[in-house]
Design a protein around this motif. Structure first.
Motif, PDB file in Angstrom:
ATOM      1  N   ARG A  45      14.132  37.855  19.795  1.00  0.00           N
ATOM      2  CA  ARG A  45      13.536  37.266  18.784  1.00  0.00           C
ATOM      3  C   ARG A  45      13.907  36.279  18.166  1.00  0.00           C
ATOM      4  N   LEU A  76      15.197  33.086  19.686  1.00  0.00           N
ATOM      5  CA  LEU A  76      14.320  31.983  19.592  1.00  0.00           C
ATOM      6  C   LEU A  76      13.081  31.474  18.648  1.00  0.00           C
ATOM      7  N   GLY A  77      13.895  32.201  17.752  1.00  0.00           N
ATOM      8  CA  GLY A  77      13.001  31.778  16.761  1.00  0.00           C
ATOM      9  C   GLY A  77      11.241  32.183  16.395  1.00  0.00           C
ATOM     10  N   LEU A  78      11.834  33.412  16.237  1.00  0.00           N
ATOM     11  CA  LEU A  78      10.075  34.400  16.230  1.00  0.00           C
ATOM     12  C   LEU A  78      10.255  34.901  14.914  1.00  0.00           C
TER      13      LEU A  78
END
Lengths: 558, 243
Positions: B50, B53-55
Motif C-alpha cells: 500500500r 502504491l501511494g495509498l
C-alpha cells in the motif's frame, strides 16, 4: 425450534448495546419533553387558531395529522406524532434487517446455524429483543409524558379556549399511556413487516430500500386519510385511507385528545398474522436465498458504466431516484390540494396571520403554505446529499476504493466526481420539486401561480446543500470514521432548532440565528436572504476545499 | 544495478499509532523478475504494498517506485501496473464481466483476446453479480481483471488464496508467460510451494524488517527447500508473533 435463541439474544444485545440505548434515549426524550416544551408557547399558538374553528387544513393535515383539539394534547399530537412515529418505524425496520438479512448476507448466519442454533432462532431472537426494546420505550414514554404533563396546570386539556372546547377526556395518565402504546404498536407493526421483507430480498440494502418505500406509502396513506378528515360525533376522524396504515391506527386512538382504546387491538392482531407469515416464508426458503428472484447480469460493462461518471452514478443512482420520487410525489400531492387552502382560509383572518408567520410576509395564504412545504423538500434534499456523500466513506471502508486508487484514478478526481452527483442531483431535485408543486397547484385551480418564482425559490435552498456537503467533506478529510455521524448530528440539530427552537421558552436566540435553516427559509413566499445565501455558499465551498486538501494528504483508513 | 530496480525501499518505517507495522524494511525488486515477498500474517506485506502504491503515507525512510516517489506521483505510476489486493472487495451488484471491463478501462485499456482467453482458462462466468461469487471465484475476477491489462508490472497480494489446485496451475502458467514477455511480477504470498515454483528471487519479511533476500539458486544451495528456510527464519519467534 428455539434452540440457540437465548445465546443469540445475548449476542444481539451485546452488538447493539450502544445503538439500542441511543435509539431508546432519543425517542423517549422527545416524547417525554413534548408537553413541557410546548407549554411555553402553547397559549400563543392556540390563540392564533382561536376563532377559526378549523385546523391547519388539508396540507398541514397531510404532514402532521389534524389539529384535533385546541389544547395542549392537540398541539403535542401535531408536533410530535409524525416525527416520533417515523422514528419508531425506522428503528424497527433497520433493527430487524441488521440482525437477520444483513447477517445472512455477510455469512454470519451460516456460522451460527452450523452450531447449536435452529433455523428460526435468529428471527425469533431478533423479534424478542426488538419487542423488548419497544416495550421498554412504551413504559418510559408513558412515565416521562405523565411526569411532564403533570407539571402543567390543566394537563392535556391545558390552554383550551373555553368556547372551543367540545370535550376533552384525556387524563394525564391515561392519555400518556395510550400515546405510548400507540407508538409501541407502530414499532411492533413495522417490526413484523420487516420480518417478512427480510425473507424476500437477498441483500440487506434491498430490504432496507423496500421497507423505506413501505414506510413512505403507509405514511402517505394516512396523510390522505387525514386530508379527508371529518367530524364524527364531535371527534375529527380520518377517512378510510388511514385504515390501511399502522400510522392511521394509532391516530384513531386520539390518545391525547379524545382517547379511545379500542383501535389498539389492531396492532397485536396485525403483528401476529405478519410474524406467522414471516416464519412460513423462512421455513420455505434456503439459507442466504431470497424469495424475489435475483437477476443475471451483463457479461460486459455498458458504455454508461465505462464513462467518466459511470461508476459513481451507478453507486449513487438508487439513492437519488428514491429521494427524487419521494419528494416529487409528496409535493405533487400537496400541490394538488392547493385550491382547498385558498377557499377555506380566506374566511379566517386570524388563521391567515398564523400561516403568514410560517410562510413569510406574503399576503397570499396559498403561496405561504406551499412555501412551507417546500421547506420540507429542502430538508429532505439536504438529507439526500449527505446520504449520497456517505458513499465516500463507504467506498473507502469497504475496500472498493483501494482497487480504484491503484489505477490511474486520482484521489482528488475521485472525490470531486463522487461529490458532483449529489451537488447536481440536489439542484435537479429542488428544481423538479418547485416545478411539480407549481404545476399541480396550478392544475388544481389555484390562480396566479408563477412557475419561475417557485422553481427559483426552491433552487435558492441550494446553498444549504452546499454547506452540508462542505461539512461532510471537511470531516471526511480530517476524521473519516466520524464524518457521517458528525454531519448527521449537525443536520439533526439544525432541524431541531428550526422545528422546536421557537417553541421552547428561553431558548437562546443566538442559536436560532446561527442555525442555517432559519436563515434561508420560506421561499418563494419570503424573499431570498441574499446575505445568508452567499455566506452559506462560501462557507460550504471553503470547508469543501479544506476537506479536499486534507483528504489528499491522509492515509486510506479502513 | 540501481537503474534496474522497479521497486526500491530503504529503511522504510510505518507506524499506526504506537504499532510498528514496518520497522526499517529494505526491498529491491528488479525489472523483469518474479519477486516473491514472503512472510506470516501481520508481518507487513500488505502495508508495504500500500505504501508502494501511494495509498499509505510512509512514516520515514525511502521508497522509490519506477524511480519516483509514489506518494506524490501515484497516478502517473499507476498507469504502469495492475494490482490484485490481498482482500478482494468489488462492488457487490456489478457482475464479474462488468468489473473486469471497468478495471481494465481505468487502467487504460483491456486486451479483448486476452480477456476472452483468461475467462475461458479460469472458467469464470462473467454474468454473475460479484456478491454471488464464491471466495475462489471472487479471486478469479480480480486476477482476470489484472492479467488482462497489458502493463509492465503486476503487483499481486496473495493472489491464489481460495483457488483450487487446477486453477493454481493455470495461474502459474500465466505468470510464467508474462515473465517471458519481459514483465515484472511482485508476488506476495505465504504459499511456499507457489513461490518456489515461480520466483527468481524472494524477500522474507519478519516483524516489519527484511529477514533475508535470496535468489532461488542460492537458496537451493544452502537449504533443502524454501519451507525449511522460511521456518528457520521464524524459529523461536512464536511469542513475538502473538499480539
Amino acid at each position: 425450534m428455539f434452540a440457540g435463541t437465548w445465546n443469540l439474544i445475548k449476542l444481539i444485545i451485546r452488538r447493539d448495546r450502544v445503538k439500542l440505548l441511543i435509539w431508546i434515549a432519543v425517542i423517549v426524550l422527545f416524547a417525554a419533553m413534548g408537553p413541557s416544551m410546548m407549554a411555553g408557547t402553547a397559549g400563543d399558538a392556540i390563540a392564533a387558531q382561536k376563532g377559526s374553528g378549523l385546523s391547519f387544513g388539508a396540507v398541514m393535515n397531510f404532514i402532521t395529522g389534524p389539529f384535533e383539539q385546541m389544547d395542549l394534547g392537540g398541539l403535542v399530537t401535531i408536533k410530535f406524532f409524525a416525527f416520533l412515529a417515523l422514528l419508531m418505524a425506522f428503528f424497527a425496520t433497520l433493527f430487524v434487517v441488521r440482525h437477520t438479512r444483513a447477517n445472512e448476507e455477510m455469512g454470519a448466519t451460516e456460522l451460527m446455524l452450523s452450531g447449536r442454533a435452529s433455523r428460526f432462532a435468529p428471527l425469533i431472537a431478533t423479534l424478542i429483543v426488538g419487542t423488548g426494546a419497544i416495550l421498554l420505550m412504551v413504559v418510559l414514554i408513558a412515565l416521562g409524558m405523565t411526569a411532564s404533563v403533570n407539571t402543567i396546570h390543566g394537563g392535556w386539556a391545558a390552554f383550551a379556549p373555553v368556547a372551543d372546547t367540545i370535550r376533552s377526556t384525556a387524563t394525564n395518565v391515561g392519555g400518556s399511556w395510550l400515546f405510548a402504546l400507540g407508538m409501541g404498536g407502530i414499532g411492533l407493526s413495522f417490526l413484523s413487516i420487516a420480518a417478512i421483507v427480510a425473507q424476500l430480498t437477498e441483500t440487506s440494502s434491498a430490504a432496507n430500500g423496500l421497507l423505506g418505500v413501505i414506510i413512505g406509502i403507509t405514511f402517505v396513506l394516512r396523510g390522505l386519510g387525514d386530508v379527508a378528515v371529518k367530524t364524527v360525533h364531535g371527534v375529527p376522524t380520518a377517512s378510510a385511507w388511514s385504515l390501511f396504515s399502522p400510522f392511521g391506527w394509532m391516530q384513531f386512538t386520539h390518545s391525547l385528545t379524545f382517547p379511545n382504546w379500542t383501535p389498539l387491538i389492531a396492532f397485536p392482531v396485525f403483528a401476529i398474522v405478519a410474524i406467522i407469515l414471516a416464519f412460513i416464508l423462512l421455513a420455505k426458503r434456503d439459507l442466504a436465498a431470497g424469495l424475489l428472484p435475483s437477476r443475471k447480469g451483463h457479461a460486459r460493462a455498458s458504455h454508461v458504466l465505462l464513462s467518466d461518471l459511470g461508476l459513481t452514478w451507478h453507486l449513487q443512482k438508487n439513492i437519488f431516484l428514491g429521494w427524487l420520487v419521494g419528494n416529487v410525489v409528496l409535493v405533487a400531492l400537496i400541490g394538488s390540494m392547493g385550491n382547498q387552502i385558498g377557499s377555506i382560509y380566506s374566511k379566517s383572518s386570524t388563521l391567515s396571520d398564523a400561516v403568514k408567520n410560517i410562510g413569510g410576509s406574503s399576503s397570499n395564504l396559498t403561496t405561504g403554505l406551499l412555501s412551507y412545504m417546500l421547506m420540507f423538500v429542502a430538508m429532505t434534499t439536504m438529507a439526500y446529499a449527505i446520504q449520497s456523500l456517505g458513499k465516500l466513506r463507504a467506498e473507502e471502508s469497504s475496500g472498493h476504493l483501494e482497487n480504484l486508487l491503484a489505477t490511474k484514478t486520482s484521489r482528488i478526481k475521485w472525490l470531486l466526481k463522487t461529490a458532483l452527483i449529489p451537488a447536481v442531483g440536489a439542484a435537479v431535485m429542488l428544481t423538479l420539486s418547485g416545478f411539480a408543486i407549481a404545476a399541480t397547484a396550478s392544475a388544481s385551480g389555484v390562480s396566479g401561480i408563477n412557475f419561475g418564482q417557485y422553481i427559483f425559490g426552491t433552487l435558492a435552498y441550494w446553498p444549504l446543500v452546499a454547506l452540508f456537503m462542505g461539512i461532510y467533506v471537511f470531516c471526511y478529510g480530517i476524521l473519516p470514521r466520524a464524518a457521517g455521524a458528525i454531519t448527521w448530528i449537525i443536520f439533526a440539530a439544525s432541524l431541531f432548532v428550526e422545528e422546536f427552537g421557537a417553541l421552547i421558552k428561553g431558548f437562546p436566540q443566538w442559536i436560532s440565528n446561527i442555525s442555517p435553516l432559519s436563515q434561508l427559509s420560506g421561499m418563494p413566499a419570503k424573499d431570498v436572504n441574499i446575505a445568508a445565501f452567499w455566506i452559506m455558499l462560501t462557507i460550504g465551498i471553503v470547508l469543501f476545499l479544506a476537506g479536499l486538501i486534507s483528504w489528499r494528504r491522509r492515509n486510506l483508513t479502513e | 544495478m540501481k537503474d534496474q530496480s522497479i521497486i526500491q525501499t530503504k529503511d522504510l518505517k510505518k507506524n499506526f499509532g504506537t504499532t510498528k507495522a514496518l520497522d526499517g524494511l529494505d526491498l529491491d525488486v528488479h525489472t523483469g523478475e518474479i519477486h516473491g515477498f514472503l512472510g506470516p500474517n501481520g508481518a507487513g506485506k500488505s502495508t508495504t504494498i500500500r505504501i508502494v502504491l501511494g495509498l499509505l503515507h510512509k512514516t520515514s525512510g525511502e521508497v522509490k517506485f519506477f524511480g519516483e516517489d509514489p506518494w506524490t506521483t501515484a497516478v502517473k505510476l499507476h498507469e504502469k501496473l495492475a494490482y490484485v489486493p490481498g482482500e478482494v472487495n468489488f462492488w457487490p451488484n456489478l457482475t464479474g464481466g462488468e468489473i473486469i471491463d471497468l478495471m481494465g478501462h481505468l487502467r487504460g485499456g483491456l486486451d479483448e483476446t486476452r480477456r476472452k482467453d483468461l475467462l475461458g482458462k479460469f472458467q469464470l462466468d462473467p454474468t454473475k453479480k460479484f456478491r454471488t461469487y464464491s471466495k475462489g471465484n471472487r479471486q478469479k475476477v480480480a486476477l482476470v481483471a489484472a492479467l488482462a491489462s497489458d502493463v509492465p508490472l503486476y503487483i499481486l497480494d496473495e493472489p491464489t488464496s481460495g483457488l483450487d489446485p487446477l486453477m493454481e496451475q493455470v495461474f502459474q502458467d500465466e505468470i510464467r508467460a508474462l515473465k517471458k514477455q519481459g514483465k515484472t511480477i511482485f508476488l506476495s504470498s505465504h504459499i511456499l510451494s507457489e513461490a518456489e515454483a515461480l520466483c527468481d528471487r524472494v524477500t522474507i519479511i519478519r516483524e516489519g524488517k527484511a529477514a533475508g533476500v535470496y535468489t532461488l539458486a542460492e537458496l537451493k544451495k544452502e537449504h533443502e527447500n524454501l519451507e525449511k528456510l522460511f521456518l528457520s527464519k521464524y524459529e523461536g519467534s512464536d511469542s513475538s508473533e502473538e499480539k
